[in-house]
Design an enzyme around this catalytic site. Structure first.
Site, PDB file in Angstrom:
ATOM      1  N   THR A 166       0.869  -1.170   0.000  1.00  0.00           N
ATOM      2  CA  THR A 166       0.000   0.000   0.000  1.00  0.00           C
ATOM      3  C   THR A 166       0.907   1.221   0.000  1.00  0.00           C
ATOM      4  O   THR A 166       2.097   1.127   0.331  1.00  0.00           O
ATOM      5  CB  THR A 166      -0.891   0.032   1.258  1.00  0.00           C
ATOM      6  OG1 THR A 166      -0.050  -0.119   2.404  1.00  0.00           O
ATOM      7  CG2 THR A 166      -1.922  -1.073   1.241  1.00  0.00           C
ATOM      8  N   LYS A 183      -0.230   3.565   5.320  1.00  0.00           N
ATOM      9  CA  LYS A 183       0.411   2.990   6.503  1.00  0.00           C
ATOM     10  C   LYS A 183       1.720   3.770   6.754  1.00  0.00           C
ATOM     11  O   LYS A 183       1.732   4.982   6.676  1.00  0.00           O
ATOM     12  CB  LYS A 183       0.645   1.490   6.324  1.00  0.00           C
ATOM     13  CG  LYS A 183      -0.674   0.727   6.030  1.00  0.00           C
ATOM     14  CD  LYS A 183      -0.515  -0.755   6.114  1.00  0.00           C
ATOM     15  CE  LYS A 183      -1.831  -1.489   5.968  1.00  0.00           C
ATOM     16  NZ  LYS A 183      -2.189  -1.879   4.609  1.00  0.00           N
TER      17      LYS A 183
HETATM   18  N1  DSN Z   1      -6.335  -3.544   7.235  1.00  0.00           N
HETATM   19  C1  DSN Z   1      -4.897  -3.586   7.314  1.00  0.00           C
HETATM   20  C2  DSN Z   1      -4.409  -3.719   8.702  1.00  0.00           C
HETATM   21  O1  DSN Z   1      -4.984  -3.104   9.578  1.00  0.00           O
HETATM   22  O2  DSN Z   1      -3.436  -4.399   8.964  1.00  0.00           O
HETATM   23  C3  DSN Z   1      -4.321  -4.611   6.436  1.00  0.00           C
HETATM   24  O3  DSN Z   1      -4.631  -4.325   5.132  1.00  0.00           O
END
Ligand code: DSN
Length: 448
Positions: free
Chosen positions: A230, A233
């Protein structure tokens, strides 16, 4: 100081109902600790690119080969994002069009495997992701997951066991990556295992992308056929995905002899036109902004501080008698292990949220409880580190987590007291992308 509130004046006047909801979220995020390890704060520049007029343009295709006219600037923007991604990760090829991490992984399966093929990945309860072969996702229903995961006792991957499973099952692809594994992945060993059985090696680095570019986690790019991620993050980009790959397919003759396309081309064709339509150019532009930021020395220091903070948080919890999956952490996250506790992960996560400490309940290796309640609470330090917090704040937070846990089940009063202290701490920082929205006086008055 409420200057930042002025950023959304048009929204406020045109759609007050939606504005109130947005303001509610901003208010919450200004006064609570964002400790879900997959969340972060993006900078204003990323928000500006995401919210730009680039959202208006259609440009199916790739730079220099579009199905719509008027895309000269779009070509430049996408090429910039591609070049920055390649340079940041040292990759031969990059595709920046996946809408997010799951579509990116779907493209990987399509480019490398055929339906029904065996794919080794970690099941969700053991720390993997839905798209690593879990049954309820396309990856588990259209392909056959060969599971591997951390040892239930140690919480750590056993590479001898992984090698044994791979030798026995001979999967077409091995996916390395997770959503709640607090240790580093040894890509060198995975590479040896994959080579031995002619399997593609794929790393899903969505959780650890920022650690890798900062040099705070081993780099999978030299070892892997494809790396998926991604852009958000730890990388602090927009909600989106991207793929990195080698150009040539080392197993072309074995698995794709009938295809006239190399690996890079198959990845591109899997994303568009096989799975997606028009790329989201506003988001791709924001990705380019984030890649630029991630290449700085400041970001490198950020990545290392994330790990230092997480280690300190882990030590603070261990010193206070709490148990952690795998006994600690080497990265940006930890998972409290509540298998011996009378309280479930869900109960503890809810109590912490009431205290302004936002985490999520999560399975731990060897969990005996159901996924809807679990025996774990997952938490991490990427967002707090972006705010500017360091080890001293982690100590304080470990103390708060401890008192909230000890006050269960009648934790309302304690949670409210901690909630006030948490808000006071948060308001000492200018939250990236939000600024200073809530005033200290609101906390004193208890109106947050
Ligand atoms: N939803 C994410 C997480 O919280 O780890 C993974 O894609």
């Amino acid at each position: 100081m409420r200057n930042d509130a002025e950023r959304y004046q048009r929204l406020k006047s045109e759609d007050p109902q939606l504005y109130r909801l947005l303001e509610g979220q901003i208010h919450a995020e200004s006064t609570t600790l964002k400790m879900i390890p997959s969340e972060n704060y993006v900078r204003f520049a990323v928000l500006e690119a995401t919210g730009s007029i680039l959202t208006n343009k259609y440009c199916e295709g790739y730079p220099g080969a579009r199905y719509y006219e008027g895309n000269e600037i779009m070509d430049e923007i996408e090429s910039l994002a591609i070049e920055r991604a390649k340079s940041l990760f040292g990759a031969e090829h990059a595709n920046v069009q996946p809408y997010s991490g799951s579509p990116a992984n779907q493209a990987v399966f399509r480019a490398l495997c055929r339906p029904g093929d065996k794919v080794m990945g970690m099941p969700v309860p053991q720390g993997g992701h839905l798209t690593h072969g879990w049954g309820v996702s396309f990856s588990g229903s259209d392909y056959t997951q060969i599971p591997y995961g951390p040892d239930p006792e140690t919480g750590i991957l056993d590479y001898d066991e992984i090698r044994e499973i791979a030798r026995r099952e001979r999967p077409r692809m091995i996916i390395v990556g997770g959503t709640s594994y607090p240790r580093v992945f040894d890509y060198h060993v995975f590479d040896e295992i994959a080579r031995e059985i002619d399997a593609y090696l794929v790393a899903d680095i969505a959780h650890i992308n920022g650690l890798i570019v900062a040099g705070a986690h081993p780099d999978p790019v030299p070892f892997c056929d494809v790396v998926s991620s991604t852009a958000h993050k730890m990388l602090r980009g927009p909600r989106a995905g991207f793929l990195l790959s080698k150009i040539e397919d080392r197993y072309h003759e074995k698995y794709h002899a009938k295809s006239r396309f190399n690996l890079a081309k198959r990845i591109d064709r899997a994303v568009f036109p096989a799975l997606q339509g028009g790329p989201h150019m506003n988001v791709i532009a924001a990705m380019a902004v984030a890649f630029r930021e991630a290449a700085t020395e400041e970001f490198r220091q950020y990545g290392h501080q994330v790990v230092k903070n997480c280690r300190r948080l882990a030590e603070g919890l261990l010193e206070r008698g709490h148990e952690l999956a795998s006994g600690g952490t080497d990265n940006h996250l930890l998972v409290m292990d509540l298998r011996k506790s009378q309280f479930t992960g869900k109960e503890v996560a809810k109590a912490l949220a009431d205290a302004g400490i936002i985490c999520n309940f999560n399975m731990v290796p060897g969990d005996h409880r159901k996924p809807a309640v679990t025996s774990g609470v997952r938490m991490g330090t990427p967002a707090l580190t972006t705010m500017g917090m360091k080890e001293a704040e982690m100590d304080r937070i470990a103390g708060w987590i401890d008192v909230v846990c000890r006050s269960l089940p009648d934790c309302e009063e304690t949670a409210q007291r901690v909630r006030n202290e948490v808000a006071e701490l948060c308001l000492q920082y200018e939250v990236p992308g939000i600024g200073r929205w809530v005033e200290q006086s609101e906390v004193v008055q208890g109106t947050f």
